[in-house]
Write a protein that holds these residues in place. Structure first.
Motif, short mmCIF file in Angstrom:
data_model
loop_
_atom_site.label_atom_id
_atom_site.label_comp_id
_atom_site.label_asym_id
_atom_site.label_seq_id
_atom_site.Cartn_x
_atom_site.Cartn_y
_atom_site.Cartn_z
N VAL A 281 0.82 -1.21 0.00
CA VAL A 281 0.00 0.00 0.00
C VAL A 281 0.86 1.26 0.00
O VAL A 281 0.52 2.25 -0.67
N HIS A 282 1.98 1.25 0.74
CA HIS A 282 2.83 2.44 0.86
C HIS A 282 4.00 2.44 -0.12
O HIS A 282 4.62 3.49 -0.31
N GLY A 283 4.31 1.30 -0.69
CA GLY A 283 5.49 1.21 -1.54
C GLY A 283 6.78 1.05 -0.79
O GLY A 283 7.84 0.88 -1.39
N VAL A 284 6.72 1.11 0.53
CA VAL A 284 7.91 0.99 1.36
C VAL A 284 7.48 0.52 2.74
O VAL A 284 6.34 0.79 3.18
N LEU A 296 -2.12 13.02 6.99
CA LEU A 296 -2.52 13.85 5.86
C LEU A 296 -3.77 13.33 5.17
O LEU A 296 -4.31 14.01 4.28
N GLY A 297 -4.24 12.13 5.52
CA GLY A 297 -5.49 11.62 4.98
C GLY A 297 -5.40 11.08 3.57
O GLY A 297 -6.39 11.14 2.83
N HIS A 298 -4.24 10.55 3.18
CA HIS A 298 -4.10 9.95 1.85
C HIS A 298 -4.68 8.54 1.87
O HIS A 298 -4.18 7.67 2.58
N THR A 299 -5.73 8.29 1.12
CA THR A 299 -6.38 6.98 1.13
C THR A 299 -6.39 6.37 -0.27
O THR A 299 -6.33 7.09 -1.28
N THR A 300 -6.47 5.05 -0.30
CA THR A 300 -6.60 4.30 -1.55
C THR A 300 -7.49 3.10 -1.30
O THR A 300 -7.49 2.55 -0.18
N PRO A 301 -8.29 2.67 -2.27
CA PRO A 301 -9.16 1.51 -2.06
C PRO A 301 -8.39 0.20 -2.18
O PRO A 301 -7.35 0.12 -2.85
N LEU A 302 -8.92 -0.83 -1.52
CA LEU A 302 -8.32 -2.16 -1.56
C LEU A 302 -9.40 -3.21 -1.79
O LEU A 302 -10.54 -3.06 -1.32
N ASP A 303 -9.02 -4.28 -2.48
CA ASP A 303 -9.87 -5.46 -2.59
C ASP A 303 -9.61 -6.38 -1.40
O ASP A 303 -8.47 -6.48 -0.92
N HIS A 664 -13.02 -2.96 -3.92
CA HIS A 664 -13.10 -1.67 -3.22
C HIS A 664 -13.85 -1.81 -1.89
O HIS A 664 -14.61 -0.92 -1.51
N LEU A 665 -13.61 -2.88 -1.18
CA LEU A 665 -14.35 -3.11 0.07
C LEU A 665 -13.78 -2.31 1.23
O LEU A 665 -14.46 -2.08 2.22
N LEU A 666 -12.54 -1.86 1.10
CA LEU A 666 -11.85 -1.23 2.23
C LEU A 666 -11.07 -0.02 1.73
O LEU A 666 -10.51 -0.02 0.63
N GLN A 667 -11.04 1.03 2.55
CA GLN A 667 -10.21 2.19 2.30
C GLN A 667 -9.03 2.15 3.27
O GLN A 667 -9.22 2.01 4.48
N VAL A 668 -7.81 2.27 2.74
CA VAL A 668 -6.60 2.19 3.55
C VAL A 668 -5.78 3.45 3.33
O VAL A 668 -5.73 3.99 2.21
N TYR A 669 -5.12 3.93 4.40
CA TYR A 669 -4.28 5.12 4.27
C TYR A 669 -2.99 4.76 3.55
O TYR A 669 -2.19 3.95 4.02
N GLY A 670 -2.80 5.39 2.40
CA GLY A 670 -1.63 5.16 1.56
C GLY A 670 -1.94 5.59 0.15
O GLY A 670 -3.09 5.90 -0.20
N GLU A 671 -0.91 5.62 -0.70
CA GLU A 671 -1.08 6.05 -2.08
C GLU A 671 -0.64 4.99 -3.07
O GLU A 671 -0.65 5.24 -4.28
#
Length: 690
Positions: A281-284, A296-303, A664-671
């Motif tokens: 999710v974060h790339g690192v 900062l509230g950066h979110t991305t959807p996840l399956d 898109h069942l979950l929103q996770v903080y990350g880009e």
């Protein structure tokens, strides 16, 4: 001239033309928020708007050395800030805190001291994915100006609704190197306090703790749920949140249902041994980066995948592996005393000739509707703003259960015709594959980690509504080592001919566990012996009961004959004697129950006990020893033909599992992983030993 005197002298030199030149073309601008600040010993004209801060160089102040440095300064960018030697730009959406900087003496309290300017807390990028805190100081001697600017900036950044202000954090104190409490106290808490975020935390003490904690919790009291730990902790938090969401929505979790999306986003602070989910999710795999994404509230959807065992809901999960991946996790837990080296030791153990074993499986799957245009080998990696993930919608998938449609047989309809009895009006969507595999993986995330910097499945997407089914067939160990090494470099590990991969939305997994003829079924023998003993005991009891009944019938016949003879011989006696005899028989209440008492006495008679001889006891002891030996050999053979599931780095002994992915069942903080990410490689130092 002193610095403060210089700033005071140039504070009134800004003309109307300069103000017009500094006014931003986009966004609202107010004359009250134009001022001169010094930054890194250089004076700039600053303008504050509703979305950004811009500045241009005045060409005044600073030393000759600083001027030479500014001329050599190249254009750079960190976070939402762009800067070169003459001008700069800072987006307020990338600022998470602002304070008035003061020069305090020893013993002075917070808020005391001489005003030095404004401190803006933002972030900078160390590389494409790693973020670090960055403090930008705007120097100005006037406390009135600084307070006005700080108040306005605070109002703007507090108006961003996607930023969480109330957090429920679940802490796993035994994750990773087990120094989680000190990390939480020294790194996590100060950053949340600086961003003015209220944190309520709870330590996970046992299995099921998260669900118990969430059961009475009102989700409206919080803005997000944060998991601080490894992949197992994230899995527990996601399971607790999604299960509570389905319960609040009144949904029955069963195969074929359409789940409700999580009501709150989830934050992940990775401090575990393996952090596949956070890394994807974060790339690192970095704690500070994860916290800045949350603040900062950066979110991305996840399956998310739902797992079922025997038509019953089991749990929610992201990545699952059976075979080699499950064996590694099993050995990792066995070698926990080795600390950070236990993963390398588990790799070595799992790759030995005695432990690297294939497993026979039957696998059914439903291909993804986008399988014609999207495939695990298409070399399209998921990156920030991925077009594949943005094109997937939660309603694009069918939620019904797929079954074969059969036409009922009608003899009258088919009489005298050549039509078939059963007509498949709809082709079954299920596809079946059977074989012997070294590893089977069901991936909803790429699975980035230290040993696979680009992912266990490089081309799996975060939110495309699909899973990638990857199966490695039984091959020689050197070929399997080549497959493992490609997980650590830029080559595609799916290009081998012994690797099967499909983009799917449903999977059914069934291992083949063949029963063996080498061992006797002692349980069957014991049951037969017990059944024979019970039958013999019942037979003996029935025989004794028949004997008692025969004796009673003989005695009753004899009594009847004697009484009859007495009546005939004494018929000429007076009636009074006969009457008295009848009265005595009728008045004796115990007389009718004598036969019943006799039956009870006979049936309750203690049976004779049999004492086993020394020879019989010795024979039984040897039989038991032989049974234990065969049971141990059978258990060892069963362990050789079956493995264990690795579900988000947690062991699962239930082998028969069904998987279904939900988009898109979950929103996770990350880009996600940045498009500018440079490919990393890991030489897998433990493998060259082979």
């Amino acid at each position: 001239m002193a610095e403060h005197d210089y700033l005071s002298a140039v504070a009134g030199e800004l003309k109307d033309d300069d103000r017009h030149r500094l006014s931003p073309r986009n966004g609202n601008w107010d004359d009250n928020y134009v001022a001169i600040f010094a930054m890194e010993n250089q004076s700039y004209d600053f303008v504050l708007s509703d979305s950004k801060i811009t500045w241009t160089s005045m060409g005044l102040g600073g030393s000759a050395k600083a001027d030479r440095k500014s001329k050599k300064k190249k254009k750079k960018k960190f976070g939402g800030m762009q800067e070169d030697k003459n001008m700069g730009l800072l987006l307020l959406k990338d600022v998470y805190a602002v304070k008035i900087k003061r020069n305090r003496k020893a013993g002075q309290q917070e808020g005391d001291g001489v005003c030095m300017g404004i401190a803006l807390f933002t972030y900078e990028r160390k590389d494409a994915n790693k973020l670090r805190e960055k403090t930008v100081v705007l120097e100005h001697p006037s406390e009135e100006v600084c307070r006005k600017w700080a108040t306005r900036i605070e109002q703007i950044i507090s108006g961003y609704g996607q930023r969480p202000k109330r957090i429920k954090l679940f802490l796993q104190p035994h994750a990773g190197n087990k120094k989680i409490r000190s990390i939480f106290k020294e790194k996590v808490v100060p950053l949340f306090i600086l961003a003015k975020v209220n944190v309520t935390f709870a330590e996970i003490s046992k299995d099921g703790f998260v669900k118990q904690e969430m059961a009475p919790m009102d989700l409206k009291d919080y803005d997000c749920i944060v998991a601080m730990g490894g992949d197992g902790t994230v899995n527990k938090v996601v399971n607790g949140l999604l299960s509570k969401t389905q319960k609040e929505e009144g949904l029955d979790v069963k195969p074929g249902f359409t789940p409700a999306k999580a009501t709150l986003p989830v934050g992940i602070i990775p401090v575990g041994t393996t952090n596949h989910i956070a890394h994807s999710v974060h790339g690192v795999d970095d704690l500070v980066t994860a916290m800045l994404h949350i603040i900062l509230g950066h979110t991305t959807p996840l399956d998310v995948c739902s797992l079922y065992q025997k038509e019953k809901f089991y749990k929610w999960a992201f990545n699952c592996q059976y075979g080699f991946g499950g064996n590694i996790l099993s050995f990792t837990e066995r070698y926990h005393i080795l600390g950070q080296k236990r993963v390398d030791a588990a790799f070595l153990k799992a790759l030995t000739k005695s432990k690297l074993r294939p497993y026979e499986c039957d696998i059914q799957y439903i291909p993804s509707p986008s399988a014609a245009i999207s495939h695990p080998k298409d070399r399209v990696q998921c990156r920030t703003g991925c077009a594949v993930c943005m094109g997937a919608t939660p309603g694009s998938r069918q939620s019904s259960v797929y079954t074969d449609s059969l036409q009922e047989y009608d003899p009258l309809a088919v009489s005298g015709t050549s039509s078939t009895i059963i007509d498949l009006s709809k082709e079954s969507p299920w596809r079946t594959t059977k074989g012997i595999y070294l590893n089977v993986a069901v991936m909803a995330l790429p699975g980035l980690c230290e040993y696979a910097p680009q992912g266990i499945s490089k081309y799996t997407h975060l939110a495309d509504g699909c899973m990638d089914l990857i199966m490695v067939r039984n091959v020689e160990r050197k070929e399997f080592l080549r497959y493992l090494k490609r997980n650590g470099n830029s080559k595609n590990q799916l290009d081998f001919p012994f690797v099967e991969c499909y983009r799917v939305k449903d999977v059914q997994f069934r291992p083949r566990l063949h029963t063996t003829w080498k061992h006797n079924d002692h349980d069957f023998e014991i049951n037969e012996i017990q059944r024979a003993s019970v039958n013999s005991r019942l037979t003996s009891i029935s025989e004794r009961s028949l004997e008692v009944i025969d004796d009673l019938s003989l005695n009753s016949d004899d009594d009847f004959d004697d009484d009859d003879a007495t009546l005939h011989s004494d018929s000429d006696k007076p009636n009074s004697e006969t009457a008295s005899l009848g009265e005595s028989n009728s008045n004796d209440p115990q007389e009718p129950n004598k036969n019943i008492q006799n039956v009870r006495q006979v049936s309750s008679a203690p049976a004779s006990t049999y004492r086993t001889t020394l020879l019989e006891r010795e024979v039984e002891r040897r039989r038991k020893k032989q049974r234990d030996k065969e049971d141990k050999a059978r258990a060892k053979e069963e362990n050789r033909i079956k493995s264990i599931w690795n579900i988000d780095n947690e062991l699962c002994e239930d082998l028969d599992l069904d998987f279904r992915v939900h988009a898109h069942l979950l929103q996770v903080y990350g880009e996600g992983v940045s498009p500018d990410t440079e490919p990393e490689e890991n030489k897998l130092g433990c493998i060259p030993h082979f």
